[in-house]
Design an enzyme around this catalytic site. Structure first.
Site, PDB file in Angstrom:
ATOM      1  N   ASP A 154      -6.419 -63.817 -39.209  1.00 27.74           N
ATOM      2  CA  ASP A 154      -7.509 -64.461 -39.952  1.00 27.74           C
ATOM      3  C   ASP A 154      -8.838 -63.908 -39.473  1.00 27.74           C
ATOM      4  O   ASP A 154      -9.084 -63.854 -38.262  1.00 27.74           O
ATOM      5  CB  ASP A 154      -7.520 -65.974 -39.687  1.00 27.74           C
ATOM      6  CG  ASP A 154      -6.497 -66.719 -40.536  1.00 27.74           C
ATOM      7  OD1 ASP A 154      -5.728 -66.065 -41.256  1.00 27.74           O
ATOM      8  OD2 ASP A 154      -6.484 -67.961 -40.464  1.00 27.74           O
ATOM      9  N   LYS A 187      -6.836 -66.395 -49.502  1.00 20.15           N
ATOM     10  CA  LYS A 187      -6.145 -67.643 -49.819  1.00 20.15           C
ATOM     11  C   LYS A 187      -6.645 -68.275 -51.111  1.00 20.15           C
ATOM     12  O   LYS A 187      -7.851 -68.325 -51.354  1.00 20.15           O
ATOM     13  CB  LYS A 187      -6.348 -68.663 -48.681  1.00 20.15           C
ATOM     14  CG  LYS A 187      -5.649 -68.312 -47.383  1.00 20.15           C
ATOM     15  CD  LYS A 187      -5.875 -69.418 -46.366  1.00 20.15           C
ATOM     16  CE  LYS A 187      -5.466 -69.027 -44.954  1.00 20.15           C
ATOM     17  NZ  LYS A 187      -4.010 -68.954 -44.781  1.00 20.15           N
ATOM     18  N   GLY A 235      -4.397 -74.234 -37.283  1.00 14.43           N
ATOM     19  CA  GLY A 235      -5.626 -74.697 -36.656  1.00 14.43           C
ATOM     20  C   GLY A 235      -5.413 -75.582 -35.446  1.00 14.43           C
ATOM     21  O   GLY A 235      -6.356 -76.217 -34.977  1.00 14.43           O
ATOM     22  N   ARG A 274      13.093 -72.573 -36.888  1.00 21.50           N
ATOM     23  CA  ARG A 274      14.459 -72.989 -36.528  1.00 21.50           C
ATOM     24  C   ARG A 274      15.157 -73.657 -37.714  1.00 21.50           C
ATOM     25  O   ARG A 274      16.342 -73.448 -37.945  1.00 21.50           O
ATOM     26  CB  ARG A 274      14.431 -73.962 -35.343  1.00 21.50           C
ATOM     27  CG  ARG A 274      14.339 -73.293 -33.991  1.00 21.50           C
ATOM     28  CD  ARG A 274      14.795 -74.264 -32.898  1.00 21.50           C
ATOM     29  NE  ARG A 274      14.561 -73.729 -31.573  1.00 21.50           N
ATOM     30  CZ  ARG A 274      15.385 -72.875 -30.944  1.00 21.50           C
ATOM     31  NH1 ARG A 274      16.492 -72.468 -31.534  1.00 21.50           N
ATOM     32  NH2 ARG A 274      15.100 -72.447 -29.742  1.00 21.50           N
ATOM     33  N   GLY A 291      -0.262 -71.995 -35.443  1.00 26.84           N
ATOM     34  CA  GLY A 291      -0.273 -72.474 -34.066  1.00 26.84           C
ATOM     35  C   GLY A 291      -0.048 -71.412 -33.010  1.00 26.84           C
ATOM     36  O   GLY A 291      -0.031 -71.729 -31.818  1.00 26.84           O
ATOM     37  N   GLY A 300      -4.025 -67.277 -36.971  1.00 22.48           N
ATOM     38  CA  GLY A 300      -5.225 -67.769 -37.624  1.00 22.48           C
ATOM     39  C   GLY A 300      -6.340 -67.962 -36.631  1.00 22.48           C
ATOM     40  O   GLY A 300      -7.015 -67.018 -36.226  1.00 22.48           O
ATOM     41  N   SER A 301      -6.496 -69.194 -36.173  1.00 20.22           N
ATOM     42  CA  SER A 301      -7.595 -69.519 -35.272  1.00 20.22           C
ATOM     43  C   SER A 301      -7.379 -68.938 -33.876  1.00 20.22           C
ATOM     44  O   SER A 301      -8.328 -68.803 -33.107  1.00 20.22           O
ATOM     45  CB  SER A 301      -7.716 -71.046 -35.177  1.00 20.22           C
ATOM     46  OG  SER A 301      -7.520 -71.627 -36.454  1.00 20.22           O
TER      47      SER A 301
END
Lengths: 186, 296
Positions: B23, B80, B152, B164, B213, B234-235
């Site tokens: 990102d 997005k 996030g 999983r 995450g 992402g973050s």
């Protein structure tokens, strides 16, 4: 060769599609991420992917010299799309051509087209953000063109194409890797 | 020449395999990502951690901002669109982004329907928390799937749960007798034709990445060992104290995920990771809720 072992450079990209294609033609595919894994293989495939990512991987892994040695050994080397770019003058300098990255455009312009490849006949070419070849040195044979641009070339034991034979079910290109000892495609 | 075929759309995801998609919110960040070895970038106005903090409606990014990033890098640029917002997707296609993420990180625009992705020449990636969700998205035309995780948060627990779940359900499907597949399709709420194909091959017909995450090289290696074919971050990169090093380290760990010594080397001296969030607190009353529950 009796069930050859073919390395597939697996720093990033569609190495699994190549491994599957190689299995289809009777080869044992081995992923190559380190210098040591280049030892003991009969041929090498440099797959499609992002050439910038793969170039950084080659640098951080110190793979440039071992790859040069591998090409010099005369064993067959196939490069597809980013693999072609990696081999060109501006990258590893093993193939005497200059490739132009993303020459056919962005993903919206990615396409399929029939390609007439000298020695192999007509193949369905899958071109994804594909390069074309801008200039070709003396020792390089152009095997196919599209819109006037070379998109498949051979220089001694290196075969390089701008498209993705690994994404179709046609195995003629991968058969070259395991049957011709790096000679002309047939 | 034939453009927009499914082979061409799913093919680009094949090219991204083994890579990291990062990102970015500015052209400068996009350059950092490219130079660190990102296989693609996701252009957006705010990373998920900021969307979560700011609240309000999160929408498609400003076209100027997307174009600035397209001009800054040569790797693929994704963007997005809101779930179900096919007009945003049309805009992104007009901008010639390389992939559209129909994303739960943005505020959904349609509470019942996802975008008809077959209608576009640009390929789509969609999130999934389980196999049924993944197969419904593929039936709608998605050419790539990512596990949703919980964007996030810097907390990998939901990504682990989702990958999983998807891999486990794939194994179970592959073990079924053909006569059991119609019932499996009913339970998965997915088309029988795709269920049959997946049962036969034991894998999704498109590339499966992990998202939501991932904050450390070890997180990246964990997801690859659990069966992801690449990682979205992402973050996790640009909310850390040293984005350049962390970006390189996560790329390195994604490539060499099977080599703990390499992952260890990549994990050294990266500075502070992004601050993480506890999932239970988000899910509690007043906690802001879970993005992964968006999409149907």
């Amino acid at each position: 060769m009796n069930r050859p072992t073919v390395g597939v450079l697996a720093l990033q990209g569609d190495f699994e599609a190549h491994a599957k294609a190689l299995a289809d033609v009777g080869a044992e595919a081995r992923t190559v991420r380190t210098r040591e894994q280049l030892e003991g293989i009969d041929a090498l495939v440099i797959p499609g992917g992002e050439s910038t990512t793969m170039t950084l991987g080659v640098e951080s892994e110190g793979l440039a010299e071992p790859l040069r040695d591998f090409v010099a050994s005369g064993r067959p080397v196939l490069g597809t799309c980013a693999g072609l770019i990696l081999l060109d003058r501006d990258h590893l300098g093993l193939l005497d051509v200059t490739a132009r990255r993303n020459a056919f455009g962005r993903q919206l312009q990615s396409f399929e087209a029939d390609v007439d490849l000298t020695g192999l006949g007509t193949l369905r070419g899958v071109f994804i953000r594909a390069p074309w070849i801008e200039s070709v040195g003396d020792g390089v044979e152009v095997l196919a063109e599209l819109d006037g641009h070379p998109i498949a070339v051979r220089q001694s034991n290196i075969l390089a194409v701008a498209f993705h034979p690994e994404l179709t079910d046609d195995r003629r290109v991968h058969r070259w890797v395991v049957t011709t000892n790096g000679g002309p495609p047939q | 020449m034939e453009t927009g075929t499914f082979r061409v759309k799913a093919g680009l995801a094949e090219m991204l395999k083994g890579g990291v998609i990062m990102d970015v919110v500015t052209p400068e960040q996009a350059k950092v990502a490219e130079e660190a070895g990102a296989a693609a970038v996701m252009a957006l106005e705010r990373v998920p951690a900021d969307i979560r903090r700011d609240g309000g409606v999160a929408r498609m990014s400003d076209p100027n901002m997307i174009e600035g990033i397209q001009q800054a890098v040569t790797i693929p640029v994704m963007a997005k669109a809101r779930i179900g917002h096919f007009a945003e997707a049309q805009v992104l296609q007009a901008l010639e982004v390389d992939y559209i993420d129909e994303s739960e990180v943005l505020t959904p625009a349609d509470e019942a329907h996802h975008i008809d992705k077959h209608a576009f020449n640009v390929p789509f990636v969609c999130g999934a928390t389980n196999l049924g969700e993944a197969l419904r998205r593929i039936a709608e035309g998605a050419a790539m799937i990512r596990s949703k995780g919980e964007a996030g948060t810097g907390n990998v627990v939901e990504a682990v749960r989702h990958i999983r779940m998807i891999k486990g359900e794939l194994r179970r499907l592959a073990s079924l007798d053909p006569v059991e597949l119609p019932t499996a399709a009913k339970e998965l709420q997915a088309p029988l034709e795709i269920v049959r194909e997946v049962a036969q091959n034991g894998k999704l017909p498109v590339v499966l990445f992990c998202a939501g995450g991932i904050a450390t090289p070890a997180d990246a290696a964990l997801m690859m060992q659990l069966g992801a074919e690449g990682n979205f971050v992402g973050s996790g990169i640009f909310k850390s104290s040293d984005p350049e090093r962390r970006a390189r380290a996560i790329v390195e760990a994604t490539t060499h995920f099977e080599d703990p010594e390499r992952v260890a080397a990549a994990s050294r001296e990266l500075g502070e990771p992004m601050a993480g969030l506890e999932i239970g607190e988000l899910d509690a009353p007043g906690g802001g809720g879970l993005l992964q529950n968006r999409g149907w």
